[in-house]
Design an enzyme around this catalytic site. Structure first.
Site, short mmCIF file in Angstrom:
data_model
loop_
_atom_site.label_atom_id
_atom_site.label_comp_id
_atom_site.label_asym_id
_atom_site.label_seq_id
_atom_site.Cartn_x
_atom_site.Cartn_y
_atom_site.Cartn_z
N GLY A 129 8.69 -6.52 2.60
CA GLY A 129 9.75 -5.83 3.34
C GLY A 129 11.07 -6.02 2.62
N LYS A 152 -2.97 -5.47 8.39
CA LYS A 152 -1.56 -5.20 8.11
C LYS A 152 -0.83 -4.89 9.41
CE LYS A 152 1.65 -2.82 5.16
NZ LYS A 152 1.80 -1.99 3.97
N GLY A 207 2.71 10.53 5.93
CA GLY A 207 1.62 10.97 6.80
C GLY A 207 0.23 10.80 6.20
N LEU A 208 0.10 9.82 5.32
CA LEU A 208 -1.21 9.43 4.77
C LEU A 208 -2.01 10.56 4.12
CD1 LEU A 208 -2.55 6.99 7.54
CD2 LEU A 208 -1.14 6.44 5.56
N SER A 215 0.84 -1.21 0.00
CA SER A 215 0.00 0.00 0.00
C SER A 215 0.87 1.26 0.00
CB SER A 215 -0.89 -0.01 1.25
OG SER A 215 -1.53 1.23 1.40
N GLY A 218 12.59 -0.97 2.40
CA GLY A 218 13.61 -1.33 1.43
C GLY A 218 14.53 -2.43 1.95
N GLY A 260 7.22 -3.12 -2.41
CA GLY A 260 7.02 -1.73 -2.02
C GLY A 260 8.06 -0.82 -2.63
N LYS A 297 -3.58 3.06 -1.80
CA LYS A 297 -2.96 3.81 -0.71
C LYS A 297 -3.97 3.87 0.43
CE LYS A 297 -0.45 7.72 0.75
NZ LYS A 297 0.38 6.83 1.56
N CYS A 305 0.65 2.02 10.69
CA CYS A 305 1.41 3.13 10.16
C CYS A 305 2.16 3.83 11.29
CB CYS A 305 0.50 4.11 9.45
SG CYS A 305 1.45 5.42 8.68
C1 LIG Z 1 6.56 6.05 0.42
C2 LIG Z 1 5.83 4.96 1.16
C3 LIG Z 1 4.46 5.11 1.43
C4 LIG Z 1 3.76 4.10 2.12
N1 LIG Z 1 2.42 4.27 2.35
C5 LIG Z 1 1.74 3.27 3.01
C6 LIG Z 1 0.34 3.39 3.22
O1 LIG Z 1 -0.32 4.34 2.80
N2 LIG Z 1 -0.27 2.37 3.89
C7 LIG Z 1 0.40 1.26 4.34
O2 LIG Z 1 -0.23 0.36 4.93
N3 LIG Z 1 1.72 1.11 4.12
C8 LIG Z 1 2.41 2.10 3.47
N4 LIG Z 1 3.75 1.94 3.22
C9 LIG Z 1 4.44 0.69 3.65
C10 LIG Z 1 4.59 -0.31 2.50
O3 LIG Z 1 3.33 -0.72 1.99
C11 LIG Z 1 5.38 -1.57 2.96
O4 LIG Z 1 4.65 -2.19 3.99
C12 LIG Z 1 6.76 -1.24 3.46
O5 LIG Z 1 7.35 -0.20 2.72
C13 LIG Z 1 7.70 -2.46 3.45
O6 LIG Z 1 7.90 -2.96 2.13
P1 LIG Z 1 9.14 -2.52 1.18
O7 LIG Z 1 10.38 -2.61 2.03
O8 LIG Z 1 9.12 -3.46 0.04
O9 LIG Z 1 8.87 -1.10 0.78
C14 LIG Z 1 4.47 2.93 2.54
C15 LIG Z 1 5.83 2.79 2.26
C16 LIG Z 1 6.52 3.79 1.58
C17 LIG Z 1 7.99 3.59 1.29
#
Ligand SMILES: Cc1cc2nc3c(=O)[nH]c(=O)nc-3n(C[C@H](O)[C@H](O)[C@H](O)COP(=O)(O)O)c2cc1C
Length: 303
Positions: A247, A169, A77-78, A22, A221, A269, A50, A135
């Site tokens: 993750g 989540k 910050g959503l 998301s 990341g 992500g 999102k 979050c």
């Molecule tokens: C820029 C950004 C915005 C994100 N926005 C949300 C969000 O709106 N809702 C949510 O549940 N997770 C959000 N996440 C978390 C990601 O969905 C994911 O759980 C997290 O980044 C770990 O995965 P990754 O390491 O592959 O990015 C966000 C992550 C990033 C980097």
């Protein structure tokens, strides 16, 4: 003929196991940039929106991003249009995507969460709902998802509001994510997804003050992958419901590790910011590894 990679996730048929995390892939902006090619070759097997909230939000003040040696710290910050704005303007566009739609919601109280679940769940375009109780940028998100009893209370409150599958989540910023997962399962969740971002911070190189407008942010990341993998393994061993693992995944082999750890599906992500087609590439790499009767070699043996 391409091989059938489809999976059943909580009764919803997906053409494969690769979702987006998301908030990390803006399908509406991508459609503007890439046109119908995006729909024809959509990188994910289901699309997670999102996170939306009941009221519109501006999000955190800038700066909102900091690049770490192996990932990102975000303090977004959503920002979102709120429930009504989402239903009116985003949902019809997201419904044109060729994959099932999962709407991510977050409330500042259980009643708010319940209203979001009821309204989004009532729409035929929506296949599943994801509760963002994790979050780290918004105080109530941390509180709800960091504690098993709080999580159970939230899921119990929203469960009667929709028959659609409910994914919870999980936050990695909890003392015992497996206990939170068990609480979510006990309260009626159909699946759990993890990990959300880990709480982190960066300082301004000159002033020593917090760099991010929200002071702290969420780390994502490759930097978080080992932590995410361990949490996915421990949660998978603790619940019967499907686990969606994410993750730091940036290759099919890393995705295969999450599957070996117990994930029924995986999500991409941060890697999508580097390569918007990463979902498709990782799905192909994962499919190539998942030959019948073979178990992929551990990622550590691959250079
Ligand atoms: C820029 C950004 C915005 C994100 N926005 C949300 C969000 O709106 N809702 C949510 O549940 N997770 C959000 N996440 C978390 C990601 O969905 C994911 O759980 C997290 O980044 C770990 O995965 P990754 O390491 O592959 O990015 C966000 C992550 C990033 C980097």
């Amino acid at each position: 003929m391409s091989e059938d990679r489809s999976i059943d996730l909580c009764g919803v048929r997906l053409r494969g196991p690769v979702l987006n995390g998301s908030g990390t892939f803006d399908a509406i902006a991508a459609r503007r940039a890439f046109g119908d090619a995006l729909v024809e070759r959509f990188p994910f097997d289901a699309f997670v929106s999102k996170t939306i909230t009941l009221e519109p939000r501006q999000g955190n003040p800038p700066p909102r991003l900091w690049e770490t040696p192996a990932g990102l710290i975000n303090s977004i910050g959503l920002p979102n249009k709120g429930l009504d704005g989402f239903l009116e303007s985003d949902l019809p566009q997201l419904a044109e995507l060729p994959v099932p739609l999962i709407v991510s919601v977050m409330g500042f109280s259980r009643d708010e969460l319940a209203r979001l679940v009821a309204a989004a769940g009532a729409r035929g375009e929506v296949a599943m709902l994801e509760l963002n109780v994790s979050c780290p940028n918004v105080e109530t998100g941390l509180v709800m998802g960091a504690d098993p009893a709080e999580t159970a209370a939230a899921v119990e409150r929203v469960r009667p509001e929709s028959e659609k599958p409910l994914i919870v989540k999980l936050t990695p910023n909890a003392a015992d994510p497996a206990a939170v997962a068990r609480a979510a399962e006990g309260a009626g969740a159909d699946a759990v997804s993890l990990v959300n971002t880990l709480k982190g911070m960066a300082l301004h190189p000159q002033t020593g003050e917090p760099w991010l407008g929200g002071r702290t942010g969420g780390v994502s990341g490759p930097a978080v992958r080992a932590i995410a993998l361990e949490q996915v393994a421990s949660v998978s061993a603790s619940v019967e419901i499907p686990v969606i693992g994410m993750g730091g995944i940036s290759t099919g082999r890393q995705a295969a590790d999450f599957v070996a750890a117990g994930a029924a599906a995986i999500a991409i992500g941060t890697e999508s910011f580097r390569d918007p087609a990463a979902g498709r590439r990782i799905a192909a790499e994962l499919a190539a590894l998942a030959l019948p009767g073979t178990h992929p070699a551990p990622a550590s043996t691959v250079v």
